[in-house]
Design a protein around this motif. Structure first.
Motif: not given
Length: 186
Positions: A21-25, A30-35, A53-54, A90-100
């Motif tokens: 979600r968005v935080h402030g103006l 807000v990012v839910e970390a998956r790392t 996504t979606g 950006l709401r719902g966007v999945r943030l990735t990094v390369p595995t390399a």
């Protein structure tokens, strides 16, 4: 245990966060970390790949301008995202990094999710149990998502008693599930 999620884009990227979600103006999200290393992944200057996504569009490369921990999640700002309207995209966007270039976990009992996804699952007697399609992280720990040969999915707690062998080189995991765990739900 796994420390990053597999991204739908393939085995060449690892999911490190999801914009919830968005935080402030001022463009912060807000990012839910998956790392396990959010300080590194969300450090100013880090470049992440945004996967839509979606309803969210695919924003492409996003450079972190700033980040801070907040109530179990991360507040992140990106270069070029200066207001609430831009952040809302950006709401719902999945943030990735390369595995390399990702370091393998130091603990031999710990795995990145992308290492597990796609592995063949077999029972201790050698019979086919399915394929690992994902790893779900919950408050009780990680669950392996298996696509069973009959087509249904089964969830297997990723614990040593039920998954005694992870053989990355052999492309397989061995399962020792209790009766009924892999059966389809009614």
């Amino acid at each position: 245990m796994p420390n990053a999620d597999h991204d739908d884009a393939g085995r060449d990227e690892v999911l490190v966060g999801v914009v919830v979600r968005v935080h402030g103006l001022r463009g912060e999200v807000v990012v839910e970390a998956r790392t396990d290393s959010p300080q590194e992944r969300f450090a100013p200057g880090a470049v992440l790949r945004g996967r839509g996504t979606g309803r969210a569009a695919d924003p492409g490369a996003l450079t972190v301008a700033g980040a801070r921990a907040h109530s179990g999640r991360w507040l992140v700002s990106f270069d070029g995202v200066a207001d609430r309207d831009a952040a809302e995209q950006l709401r719902g966007v999945r943030l990735t990094v390369p595995t390399a270039g990702l370091d393998a976990p130091d603990d031999p009992e710990e795995f990145h999710t992308h290492q597990l996804t796609g592995l063949r699952a077999e029972l201790t007697d050698g019979s086919e149990a399915g394929t690992v399609t994902d790893v779900v992280h919950g408050p009780g720990g990680a669950l392996l998502v298996l696509r069973r040969p009959a087509g249904h999915e089964a969830l297997v707690p990723f614990v040593g008693a039920l998954v005694p062998t992870v053989d990355l080189a052999g492309g397989r995991i061995v399962l020792d599930p209790p009766d009924g765990l892999l059966d389809p739900e009614d």
